[in-house]
Design an enzyme around this catalytic site. Structure first.
Site, PDB file in Angstrom:
ATOM      1  N   PRO A 251     -11.169 -17.682  63.566  1.00  0.00           N
ATOM      2  CA  PRO A 251     -12.374 -17.715  62.339  1.00  0.00           C
ATOM      3  C   PRO A 251     -13.889 -16.592  62.781  1.00  0.00           C
ATOM      4  O   PRO A 251     -14.244 -16.526  63.350  1.00  0.00           O
ATOM      5  CB  PRO A 251     -12.811 -19.075  62.359  1.00  0.00           C
ATOM      6  CG  PRO A 251     -13.284 -19.355  64.076  1.00  0.00           C
ATOM      7  CD  PRO A 251     -11.978 -18.685  64.430  1.00  0.00           C
TER       8      PRO A 251
ATOM      9  N   ASP B 202     -16.194 -14.081  66.149  1.00  0.00           N
ATOM     10  CA  ASP B 202     -14.958 -15.101  66.130  1.00  0.00           C
ATOM     11  C   ASP B 202     -16.373 -15.918  66.818  1.00  0.00           C
ATOM     12  O   ASP B 202     -17.437 -16.105  67.023  1.00  0.00           O
ATOM     13  CB  ASP B 202     -14.702 -15.188  67.954  1.00  0.00           C
ATOM     14  CG  ASP B 202     -14.293 -16.160  68.355  1.00  0.00           C
ATOM     15  OD1 ASP B 202     -14.401 -17.263  67.065  1.00  0.00           O
ATOM     16  OD2 ASP B 202     -13.362 -16.318  68.805  1.00  0.00           O
ATOM     17  N   HIS B 203     -16.091 -16.737  65.233  1.00  0.00           N
ATOM     18  CA  HIS B 203     -17.248 -17.998  64.744  1.00  0.00           C
ATOM     19  C   HIS B 203     -17.315 -18.430  66.669  1.00  0.00           C
ATOM     20  O   HIS B 203     -18.305 -19.807  66.284  1.00  0.00           O
ATOM     21  CB  HIS B 203     -17.116 -18.266  63.661  1.00  0.00           C
ATOM     22  CG  HIS B 203     -18.536 -18.517  62.783  1.00  0.00           C
ATOM     23  ND1 HIS B 203     -19.786 -18.829  63.373  1.00  0.00           N
ATOM     24  CD2 HIS B 203     -19.282 -18.590  61.612  1.00  0.00           C
ATOM     25  CE1 HIS B 203     -21.051 -19.503  63.604  1.00  0.00           C
ATOM     26  NE2 HIS B 203     -19.985 -19.394  61.937  1.00  0.00           N
ATOM     27  N   ARG B 204     -16.213 -19.031  67.258  1.00  0.00           N
ATOM     28  CA  ARG B 204     -15.943 -20.351  68.130  1.00  0.00           C
ATOM     29  C   ARG B 204     -17.380 -19.797  69.043  1.00  0.00           C
ATOM     30  O   ARG B 204     -17.717 -20.619  69.775  1.00  0.00           O
ATOM     31  CB  ARG B 204     -14.816 -20.591  68.100  1.00  0.00           C
ATOM     32  CG  ARG B 204     -13.928 -20.724  67.162  1.00  0.00           C
ATOM     33  CD  ARG B 204     -12.410 -20.394  67.691  1.00  0.00           C
ATOM     34  NE  ARG B 204     -12.456 -19.799  68.764  1.00  0.00           N
ATOM     35  CZ  ARG B 204     -10.676 -19.079  68.999  1.00  0.00           C
ATOM     36  NH1 ARG B 204      -9.979 -20.129  69.170  1.00  0.00           N
ATOM     37  NH2 ARG B 204     -10.460 -17.555  69.533  1.00  0.00           N
TER      38      ARG B 204
ATOM     39  N   ILE C 286     -19.880 -16.949  68.874  1.00  0.00           N
ATOM     40  CA  ILE C 286     -20.766 -16.563  68.215  1.00  0.00           C
ATOM     41  C   ILE C 286     -21.388 -17.324  67.138  1.00  0.00           C
ATOM     42  O   ILE C 286     -20.521 -17.098  66.491  1.00  0.00           O
ATOM     43  CB  ILE C 286     -20.705 -14.566  68.125  1.00  0.00           C
ATOM     44  CG1 ILE C 286     -20.596 -14.384  69.871  1.00  0.00           C
ATOM     45  CG2 ILE C 286     -21.864 -14.169  67.393  1.00  0.00           C
ATOM     46  CD1 ILE C 286     -20.216 -13.616  69.550  1.00  0.00           C
TER      47      ILE C 286
END
Ligand code: CAO
Length: 400
Positions: free
Chosen positions: A197, A372-374, A376
């Site tokens: 993501p 990577d939104h998982r 950060i």
């Protein structure tokens, strides 16, 4: 050498059944229970398995022959070491034929398809509908494995032609195969884009003073090789990564642990005629800006000649993609997996910036930070790009 004659086992009530397919050839190594041939009566088709391991030395039957219990099928040179001498039991064969065969009369009335169980299985495995196969080269219009393979390759050609003929309706076209590197990086980019993501944070750094310093340095430098802003960015990123260790990490495959790296290897994208390459500046935090600049020049020259070796392209912990020499105001770079963030650089432009009393012209460097939104979150990424822009606005802060 121990030669064994493999015979047709007890096939229940059937005799004088026709061999409709040979599934092995001379020289094949076969295992116990591997199917040797397919026979067909008026009602069923069944595969006859081997009772021994071995190498096929002679085949005693051909397609069209009629066989019964104890008819010779082939001669095997038996493997001594794993000789089992297990005879296929009639019960087993009967079960097999029950599961894998169906009354031909019923088949005929439904879809007129004749194919052995193994062929049906093969078609199922590769997702081919037997009804679509019109070129049937086996006896009695039977579909053979070869027919399925031919069908698949014809379909592939048709797909291509269909695409071309669509375009040809509108004008001339040219077919250009992708380079090996473009194909490989394309697959990686696709996988990364669809599995991570991504979010991209846009920011700007005021590099007016830095550019003054850099141009001044280049003017007075005796070296022919001038510093570009990229070497300052690489150094600044390595510095900031120490303050934001998550940006210098990878997520483990279970998505449960972060692997924080204690080294700062910065990859940078190089555009070459062979495709995009990403050489790596190892331990960028320990190098001077002039050393980094020298490495950027050397590695990008090697990349353009397609001369990078494995150690030049492995181990990066964070990547920078600079389009600043070309143009654009911002873009959304794709993370260089298994890293968790990438910095995109666009072209510096003069902008009027309000200094609390008036607008003054400043040189602004656009930053596009994809993460990577998982791993950060938005606040952390805003802090990272703030810190980076802070350092780039006054590079002296690095030495404090
Ligand atoms: N703004 C304005 N000018 C810039 C700039 C920026 N952000 N970045 C570089 N420039 C200038 C340089 O200073 C240089 O100008 P001078 O000749 O006047 O000094 C000129 O642009 C050309 O620089 P360069 O591109 O040769 O050198 P670099 O160190 O900036 O970059 C490299 C090296 C290898 C990164 C670059 O050549 C390259 O290949 N970039 C493309 C990367 C790419 O394709 N990324 C896309 C990936 S996503 O698909």
């Amino acid at each position: 050498m121990n030669e064994i004659i493999i015979k047709v086992p007890d096939i229940g009530d059937f005799s004088e059944v026709e061999v409709i397919e040979l599934m092995v050839k001379i020289g094949d190594t076969i295992k116990i229970d591997q199917s040797l041939l397919v026979v067909e009566s008026e009602k069923v088709s069944m595969e006859i398995p081997s009772s021994h391991n071995g190498i096929v030395r002679e085949i005693k039957v051909k397609v069209g022959d009629k066989v019964s219990k104890n008819s010779q099928i082939l001669i095997l040179e038996e493997f001594k070491e794993n000789k089992k001498n297990i005879k296929s039991s009639p019960e087993k064969l009967n079960n097999f034929s029950k599961i894998n065969s169906s009354p031909l009369s019923l088949e005929n009335s439904i879809n007129n398809i004749h194919a052995s169980p193994s062929v049906r299985k093969f078609a199922r495995e590769i997702g081919v509908d037997l009804k679509k196969i019109t070129l049937r080269t086996g006896p009695k219009n039977r579909i053979l494995k070869e027919d399925i393979k031919n069908y698949v390759s014809l379909e592939n050609i048709k797909k291509k032609e269909c695409l071309f003929s669509d375009f040809l309706k509108f004008g001339n076209i040219e077919f250009q195969p992708l380079s090996r590197i473009t194909k490989i990086s394309g697959q990686n980019l696709y996988r990364t884009w669809t599995t991570i993501p991504h979010v991209t944070q846009f920011d700007e750094a005021d590099v007016t003073e830095l550019e003054k310093f850099r141009k001044n340095y280049n003017n007075i430098s005796e070296s022919n090789e001038k510093l570009t802003i990229l070497s300052f960015i690489v150094k600044s990123v390595a510095y900031i990564l120490k303050k934001y260790p998550k940006f210098n990490s990878s997520l483990d495959s279970a998505g449960e642990n972060l692997i924080l790296k204690k080294y700062y290897h910065i990859g940078f994208a190089v555009d070459t005629k062979y495709g995009l390459m990403v050489p790596v500046i190892k331990d960028a935090d320990q190098k001077t800006i002039t050393q980094i600049s020298q490495e950027i020049i050397n590695l990008s020259n090697q990349a353009r000649k397609n001369k990078l070796n494995l150690s030049n392209i492995q181990g990066s912990t964070f990547t920078i993609s600079s389009l600043g020499g070309i143009g654009g105001t911002a873009f959304t770079p794709i993370i260089n997996s298994p890293e968790v963030a990438i910095l995109g650089i666009s072209k510096i432009i003069f902008k009027p910036i309000w200094n609390n009393t008036k607008f003054i012209p400043r040189m602004m460097l656009p930053l596009s930070l994809s993460y990577d939104h998982r791993v950060i979150d938005g606040a952390m990424s805003a802090n990272f790009s703030n810190s980076l822009s802070n350092i780039l606005s006054d590079i002296r802060k690095i030495i404090l």
